[in-house]
Design an enzyme around this catalytic site. Structure first.
Site, mmCIF file in Angstrom:
data_model
loop_
_atom_site.group_PDB
_atom_site.id
_atom_site.type_symbol
_atom_site.label_atom_id
_atom_site.label_comp_id
_atom_site.label_asym_id
_atom_site.label_seq_id
_atom_site.Cartn_x
_atom_site.Cartn_y
_atom_site.Cartn_z
ATOM 1 C CD GLU A 1 -7.810 6.900 10.120
ATOM 2 O OE1 GLU A 1 -6.627 6.640 10.395
ATOM 3 O OE2 GLU A 1 -8.672 6.022 9.961
ATOM 4 C CG ASP B 1 -4.158 7.477 11.653
ATOM 5 O OD1 ASP B 1 -4.351 6.255 11.592
ATOM 6 O OD2 ASP B 1 -4.575 8.269 10.779
ATOM 7 C CB SER C 1 -7.526 3.083 9.813
ATOM 8 O OG SER C 1 -8.070 3.690 8.684
ATOM 9 C CG ASP D 1 3.822 -17.172 7.107
ATOM 10 O OD1 ASP D 1 3.035 -16.374 6.571
ATOM 11 O OD2 ASP D 1 4.084 -18.297 6.643
#
Length: 647
Positions: free
Chosen positions: A270, A274, A564, A605
């Site tokens: 993680e 990031d 994440s 969109d």
């Protein structure tokens, strides 16, 4: 003893935040100082004097008021306390921790005092973790990755054995090989591996060139997620052309937190994900890693984040440490970490850090849990803090979750065989703190096989076994605790009018309740016959790419996925826009949602895909806002133009 005083102006808090964050407001961007926040919500003079007079008339002396104005404190003998509150105190032992605390079964105050008091401590005893209601035992806040079988470091394996959860990360794909920087600029393989070049092409992000000294990007980490310089260097060498080896984040270590490792095999998937997503977008800006809690609590069987992010919020807002709201004051015994942590070899021996750091203007948080597993008073008190920090110009961006409209089924999640609510296990199970209306939630999209970065993305969906051990789909749905916020009402109404789901629904919100009442206890009787709520706050707000992300971790090239990934991408873009605004003397963006919902044209969109869960296909990505990808993915030039046009 402490008496939490009823605060003033809380009914106006939402209005105050809207005035600062709605693009049509003349007060847009005029953020408050922390002192202004305290002053706006401090108890009224009438409240303070009425409670003081009652204490004086009862023989209580030496009463002092806290710096944050929220409570009165005094010393009392047991006899004095029992006479004051017409009760009887006993000592209660926490069956899990062995801790002993004084408490009573009930207490009484005069009728004219009741409206001025929120909470008294020591007061009514709290139940120990696991006793709050159904589905709460051993609940932990999971990283927003899809479950996998990737190997863990020794420390991480010890942690996982204790809490029974999975590190949601998957390993090298046979389709991919490490790339040289020149090859990594090739956009023809973005359907296989998402590189920094793919992200820049998808969202039209030019190279960064500004670095304001007060505009670092914040990234929250916990649960043994350490970053490693060797992995960062490998990533910079293979996937960037302008970031030098040795570039690294600034560590903010809260209450014994550990952010960095010297051993590559201990690097956290993680943490590396990031950083490796954010750096190519924000460079040459700096990044701050907010790592919280000592290793003892990060290895705690109860888990550091069973309930929330209080350690972080304490450290950046000293008034929050003892802030009273919804019948709760400060950290919850037996639920939140307690410092100094003297009884563990890895314990932090200092006092709880309160207000020692200034939070970054933007912070990305890739962790979360389920709304139904968090006591209502606890989560609402925390939600109010996001509002107060939003008033001060802080943007919170949370990953929306990876299990579609529910939670992971056991053994990957903590809500039973389906990961969903209700006696039949079929009621949609929204994520937390995502349903708090004062944060921005980021769902996940994907470049599907055979597609290019020049075509519209789709909502992410990976069936179980391809490649994760369970379904991965963008977290989304409707709150069972919070109503639809004003800024979202039109978008949600349009969704229901034009794309009404075929599932049976209900319209019910869990009532305010003190801990330890579990939301399901008060909610599910109102959910009879329906599987999702039509009057709750919708999640997510926006989206970004969240699958097949090229990373280096544990010394190896691999692909990763999850919301994440999406949260740091969107947060990094917001940080870039803050940089441009600061360069011309404007304020930071702060709370984003009112502007995003007022101007959906600045986003791409997404109209394809669903977010399966709870035995259904979930919701569908459709024209306009939807509870799968929100308003859509970033379009950096359009976002920059609009936000630069605002005061």
């Amino acid at each position: 003893m402490r008496i939490g005083l009823a605060q003033s102006n809380l009914d106006y808090a939402d209005k105050y935040l809207t005035e600062l964050s709605h693009p049509a407001s003349p007060n847009y961007g005029k953020h408050w100082t922390s002192e202004q926040v305290i002053d706006a919500f401090k108890p009224s003079h009438e409240t303070i004097e009425t409670v003081r007079d009652w204490l004086a008339d009862s023989g209580i002396r030496g009463v002092v008021q806290s710096d944050n104005k929220a409570w009165l404190a005094f010393h009392a003998t047991v006899k004095q306390a029992e006479l004051l509150l017409h009760t009887e105190y006993h000592e209660y032992e926490d069956r899990h921790t062995g801790g002993v605390m004084p408490a009573c079964e009930q207490y009484h105050v005069p009728k004219h005092i009741k409206k001025h008091i929120d909470y008294i401590t020591p007061g009514i005893k709290l139940l120990a973790p696991g006793d709050e209601g159904p589905n709460t035992a051993n609940t932990s806040l999971a990283k927003r990755h899809s479950p996998s079988s990737k190997a863990h470091s020794a420390a991480q394996t010890k942690k996982l054995n204790q809490v029974g959860s999975a590190e949601h990360f998957y390993g090298p794909s046979p389709k991919t090989k490490p790339m040289q920087a020149s090859a990594a600029q090739n956009l023809s393989t973005c359907d296989v591996a998402i590189t920094p070049a793919c992200i820049a092409a998808l969202y039209h992000i030019p190279p960064g060139h500004l670095a304001h000294p007060n505009n670092s990007m914040g990234i929250f980490e916990a649960e043994l997620q350490f970053w490693d310089q060797a992995d960062l260097n490998s990533f910079f060498t293979n996937f960037t052309t302008n970031i030098h080896n040795g570039t690294h984040p600034i560590d903010r270590l809260i209450d014994g937190g550990v952010a960095e490792t010297n051993y590559t095999f201990e690097a956290g998937g993680e943490a590396m994900l990031d950083l490796e997503l954010a750096y190519p977008i924000v460079h040459p800006q700096t990044i701050v890693v907010w790592n919280v809690d000592d290793l003892n609590y990060q290895l705690w069987a109860n888990d550091t984040y069973t309930w929330g992010f209080n350690t972080l919020l304490d450290a950046v807002d000293g008034s929050y440490c003892n802030y009273t709201a919804f019948g709760e004051t400060g950290n919850a015994p037996g639920i939140d970490p307690t410092y100094p942590d003297l009884n563990a070899p890895l314990g932090y021996n200092g006092t709880l850090q309160c207000g020692v750091y200034k939070l970054t203007n933007v912070i990305s948080l890739s962790y979360g849990g389920q709304e139904a597993d968090v006591p209502i008073a606890y989560q609402k008190r925390q939600c109010n803090e996001y509002l107060k920090l939003g008033l001060q110009g802080i943007s919170f961006l949370f990953a929306s979750g990876d299990a579609g409209v529910g939670n992971y089924p056991s053994p990957y999640g903590d809500d039973g065989a389906t990961g969903c609510l209700g006696p039949q296990g079929d009621i949609f199970n929204p994520t937390w703190p995502n349903t708090c209306p004062y944060i921005t939630n980021v769902g996940a999209t994907k470049v599907y096989p055979g597609k290019t970065v020049y075509e519209p993305e789709s909502a992410v969906y990976d069936p179980a076994g391809h490649p994760y051990s369970t379904n991965f789909s963008s977290g989304g749905g409707f709150s069972n605790v919070y109503p639809i916020p004003e800024y979202q009402k039109s978008a949600v109404a349009t969704f229901f009018a034009d794309h009404n789901p075929t599932y049976p629904s209900y319209s019910a919100l869990a009532a305010n309740a003190p801990n330890p009442v579990h939301p399901n206890v008060t909610l599910l009787s109102g959910a009879t016959g329906g599987i999702y709520n039509r009057i709750g706050r919708g999640v997510p707000d926006v989206a970004a790419n969240g699958d097949n992300i090229a990373t280096y971790s544990n010394g190896a090239f691999s692909l990763s996925g999850g919301t994440s990934s999406s949260a740091p991408i969107f947060a990094a873009i917001i940080n870039r826009i803050n940089e441009e605004r600061l360069a011309v003397g404007k304020s930071t963006l702060g709370f984003l949602n009112p502007t995003l919902y007022a101007h959906p044209e600045i986003l791409n969109d997404i109209t394809n895909g669903t977010n399966p869960g709870c035995g259904t296909l979930g919701f569908s990505a459709v024209k306009g806002w939807d509870p799968v990808t929100g308003l859509g993915t970033p379009n950096y030039p359009k976002m920059l133009k609009l936000f630069m046009s605002l005061p």
